[in-house]
Design a protein around this motif. Sequence first.
Motif: not given
Length: 70
Positions: A33-37, A57-59, A63-69
């Motif tokens: 959902c972050s569209r990182v992967g 379905e999973i999101c 695309p609301g999950y923002h994955y920060s490193a």
Amino acid sequence: GISEAKGPCFRVLRDGGCSLPILRHITKQICCCSRVGKAWGRGCQLCPPFGSEGFREICPAGPGYHYSAS
């Protein structure tokens, strides 16, 4: 349902395989959902295409999950 299982999240698909995993294991939902992967998990499961039914379905929030490193 949404799986809480964590696994590797791959940023790049190459020659039918996955590469460039991010450093920590995260859920498929966050990865995709972050569209990182582009793919997730030991089995290199492709993330559903953005905007597809599988993606919604999973999101459900988009695309609301923002994955920060950090």
